[in-house]
Design an enzyme around this catalytic site. Structure first.
Site, short mmCIF file in Angstrom:
data_model
loop_
_atom_site.label_atom_id
_atom_site.label_comp_id
_atom_site.label_asym_id
_atom_site.label_seq_id
_atom_site.Cartn_x
_atom_site.Cartn_y
_atom_site.Cartn_z
N THR A 60 2.84 -0.03 7.16
CA THR A 60 2.37 -0.40 5.86
C THR A 60 2.81 -1.78 5.55
OG1 THR A 60 2.33 2.14 5.19
CG2 THR A 60 2.06 0.49 3.69
N GLY A 61 4.17 -1.89 5.93
CA GLY A 61 4.83 -3.27 5.74
C GLY A 61 3.87 -4.48 6.21
N GLU B 126 11.29 -3.66 3.45
CA GLU B 126 12.50 -2.67 3.97
C GLU B 126 11.77 -1.81 4.83
OE1 GLU B 126 15.48 -3.61 4.43
OE2 GLU B 126 16.07 -4.74 2.40
N LYS C 105 4.73 1.50 -8.12
CA LYS C 105 3.78 2.54 -7.42
C LYS C 105 4.81 3.56 -6.39
CE LYS C 105 1.83 2.92 -3.72
NZ LYS C 105 2.05 4.37 -3.75
N GLU D 144 10.42 6.26 16.01
CA GLU D 144 11.31 6.76 15.00
C GLU D 144 10.94 8.06 14.51
OE1 GLU D 144 10.28 4.90 10.94
OE2 GLU D 144 12.49 5.17 10.37
N GLY E 26 9.13 1.17 3.34
CA GLY E 26 8.22 2.26 3.76
C GLY E 26 8.32 2.08 5.27
N SER E 27 7.13 2.40 5.95
CA SER E 27 7.01 2.47 7.50
C SER E 27 6.64 0.64 7.59
CB SER E 27 5.74 3.23 7.94
OG SER E 27 4.62 2.96 7.31
N THR E 28 6.71 0.54 8.93
CA THR E 28 6.46 -0.73 9.39
C THR E 28 4.90 -1.10 9.41
OG1 THR E 28 8.58 -0.93 10.67
CG2 THR E 28 6.69 -2.31 11.54
P1 NAD Z 1 4.66 4.79 4.29
O1 NAD Z 1 4.69 3.27 4.55
O2 NAD Z 1 3.55 5.61 4.86
O3 NAD Z 1 4.57 4.40 2.76
C1 NAD Z 1 5.44 3.93 1.75
C2 NAD Z 1 4.49 3.61 0.56
O4 NAD Z 1 3.43 2.59 1.06
C3 NAD Z 1 4.09 4.80 -0.39
O5 NAD Z 1 4.13 4.36 -1.60
C4 NAD Z 1 2.49 4.81 0.19
O6 NAD Z 1 1.61 5.19 -0.97
C5 NAD Z 1 2.57 2.99 0.22
N1 NAD Z 1 1.29 2.40 0.89
C6 NAD Z 1 0.29 3.19 1.84
N2 NAD Z 1 -0.55 2.47 2.19
C7 NAD Z 1 -0.21 1.16 1.72
C8 NAD Z 1 -1.10 -0.09 1.78
N3 NAD Z 1 -2.09 -0.42 2.57
N4 NAD Z 1 -0.59 -1.21 0.99
C9 NAD Z 1 0.57 -0.89 0.39
N5 NAD Z 1 1.21 0.34 -0.17
C10 NAD Z 1 0.88 1.42 0.87
O7 NAD Z 1 6.17 5.10 4.57
P2 NAD Z 1 6.74 6.47 4.32
O8 NAD Z 1 6.11 7.58 5.29
O9 NAD Z 1 6.70 7.01 2.90
O10 NAD Z 1 8.33 6.26 4.45
C11 NAD Z 1 8.89 6.72 5.65
C12 NAD Z 1 9.12 5.18 6.57
O11 NAD Z 1 9.95 4.29 5.42
C13 NAD Z 1 10.09 4.94 7.56
O12 NAD Z 1 9.39 4.46 8.60
C14 NAD Z 1 11.36 4.70 7.25
O13 NAD Z 1 12.09 4.37 8.19
C15 NAD Z 1 10.95 3.93 5.93
N6 NAD Z 1 12.11 3.47 5.08
C16 NAD Z 1 12.81 2.47 5.50
C17 NAD Z 1 13.88 2.05 4.37
C18 NAD Z 1 14.81 0.76 4.50
O14 NAD Z 1 15.33 0.56 3.80
N7 NAD Z 1 14.41 -0.04 5.43
C19 NAD Z 1 14.14 3.03 3.68
C20 NAD Z 1 13.51 4.14 3.46
C21 NAD Z 1 12.47 4.47 4.42
#
Ligand code: NAD
Length: 470
Positions: free
Chosen positions: A225-226, A243, A170, A374, A221-223
């Protein structure tokens, strides 16, 4: 317009039956594709297809899985120009950087193909022969962000496949097109159902994390969401690799040759316009060299050509999306209001596109949002220190723990400082370098688990111990 709007489920192209959404080119703000999110029924279909395909894929011999991964890499190479062009149009980065992203995707695929899972023997005695085997987990869901969309999808999908799992991917709704194309290309090689792709945002993300037939989620992705994924997956006790965000500190030791390190620091702070998880996001410089560093970085910033990534002269593209662009502008304004000195940049462009120039801000410290949060964009705060211990303390006073770096010619001292940093990776005289054979992952709020190398591959497996009594 780019005409790639179909998801791929069980080898079949399907338009989502959920909400429509637009994919925007961040350099022009033009709509480049109209897509639809998946419905939860379509997610269920994708998971069911992956589950069916698992029964044969898990039994496919290792050598054959390796060969197929190399064949995927061959196909990616054949489509390299097309993939790079899609990345520029939906993500915004300059073409040369998109080409590097595609090249890394190919290299990672080939490296992962060749990885082997070691078998462990715990005891081989007169009475007992005890070994550990690693089995695939089943259906793995990959959820990816918008910054390095193709490379991160490859980081998730390839080790999952290598270990014998099947996949539902996804991508971010902001940059879905490269992944839709990637999964089409993968499906030219693999049996149907082994890799599927669905579109959607939080609703589909929540359904993925709660899904009974998904055995693992690999998420970048973001903390926040994680954290949501972690709590949503509690009932099914899914395996997770998370991550997450970072706020990486770099400490420049006193008496470092600023001319020698400035370019590398600039390049890793502004890599991908600063939209890199492990970019330098806070720079700590000794008071005696603070001004010199600011000037050196501003000089490098002035050499950037900001523009549409498809223009060959462009070295610095737009921020990927309106929300991030607003956040970057807000953080700079907040720093300015709180006494920050804008050494260069600091004014968003009034032209169409989410263009924000490389910006360096001095005279800030903890308590200012730009230092504490961040930024994930093209702005770098410079923080001065007097004692190395203070720099370490400030670097560690952060909820994240992804990467960090120490810069200087005294490598022993640099290593001593490096060992005190609270983060998953510390580079000395480098930053943000990730490699397919070296594990990478965060501590604190930056994540759980690692990717890459054998350690990363093992996260896609279940340990089984076999105790043979003699
Ligand atoms: P985000 O968390 O907004 O979105 C990431 C993904 O999660 C997208 O595909 C989104 O559709 C999905 N998502 C949204 N809500 C969700 C939910 N409730 N359940 C499951 N999935 C959901 O992050 P972003 O804005 O796309 O990315 C930027 C962030 O990612 C920054 O904080 C960056 O530091 C982090 N990042 C971390 C790494 C790493 O390796 N640690 C690498 C790249 C980016």
């Amino acid at each position: 317009m780019i005409n790639i709007k179909t998801m791929l489920i069980d080898g079949m192209p399907l338009i989502g039956t959920g909400e429509p959404f637009s994919v925007i080119n961040p350099a022009t703000e033009d709509i480049i594709c109209q897509c639809n999110m998946a419905s939860t029924e379509q997610l269920d279909q994708a998971v069911a297809a992956a589950k069916r395909a698992y029964s044969t894929w898990r039994q496919t011999p290792d050598a054959e899985r390796k060969r197929l991964l190399h064949e995927i890499a061959d196909h990616l190479e054949q489509h390299a120009d097309e993939l790079a062009s899609i990345i520029v149009q939906e993500q915004g980065k300059p073409l040369a950087l998109a080409q590097i992203e595609v090249g890394a995707a190919v290299g990672w695929t080939r490296y992962t193909a060749e990885l082997d899972i070691p078998e462990q023997v715990f005891e081989n005695s007169d009475t007992r022969y005890t070994t550990a085997h690693r089995k695939p987990l089943g259906v793995v869901a990959s959820i990816t962000p918008w910054n390095w969309p193709l490379m991160i999808a490859i980081w998730h999908i390839m080790p999952a496949l290598r270990a014998g799992n099947t996949v539902v991917s996804k991508p971010s709704g902001l940059t879905p097109l490269n992944t839709l194309r990637l999964v089409q290309i993968i499906n030219e090689v693999l049996p149907k159902g082994v890799v599927n792709v669905v579109l959607g945002e939080a609703d589909i993300g929540n359904a993925i994390s709660r899904h009974i037939d998904i055995n693992k989620v690999i998420f970048t992705g973001s903390t926040p969401t994680g954290q949501r994924i972690l709590s949503n997956s509690a009932n099914t006790l899914k395996r997770l690799t998370l991550e997450l965000g970072g706020n990486d500190a770099a400490i420049v030791l006193p008496d470092t040759d600023i001319n020698q390190v400035a370019e590398s620091i600039f390049n890793t702070a502004f890599l991908n316009m600063g939209q890199t998880c492990a970019a330098i996001k806070r720079l700590y410089v000794h008071e005696s060299q603070y001004e010199e560093m600011g000037k050196a970085l501003a000089d490098l910033a002035s050499q950037q050509v900001v523009g549409n990534g498809l223009n060959p002269a462009t070295t610095f593209g737009p921020v990927q999306n309106a929300r991030q662009y607003r956040l970057v502008s807000e953080l700079v304004e907040d720093a300015r209001r709180n006494g920050g000195h804008i050494i260069c940049g600091g004014e968003a462009s009034s032209e169409p596109g989410y263009f924000y120039p490389p910006t360096i801000v001095s005279n800030v410290s903890k308590g200012v949002r730009l230092v504490d949060e961040e930024q994930f964009g093209p702005v770098l705060p410079l923080i001065s220190y007097l004692e190395i211990d203070d720099a370490v303390r400030m670097a560690n006073s952060c909820e994240y723990g992804l990467g960090g770096s120490v810069w200087g010619s005294d490598l022993e001292l640099a290593e001593t400082v490096a060992r005190q940093l609270e983060c998953g990776t510390v580079w000395i005289n480098k930053h943000a370098e990730v490699l397919p054979h070296i594990p990478f992952g965060g501590c604190k709020l930056s994540g759980v688990g690692v990717e890459f190398g054998v350690e990363g591959l093992l996260e896609y497996t279940q340990l089984q111990v076999i105790n043979r009594h003699k």
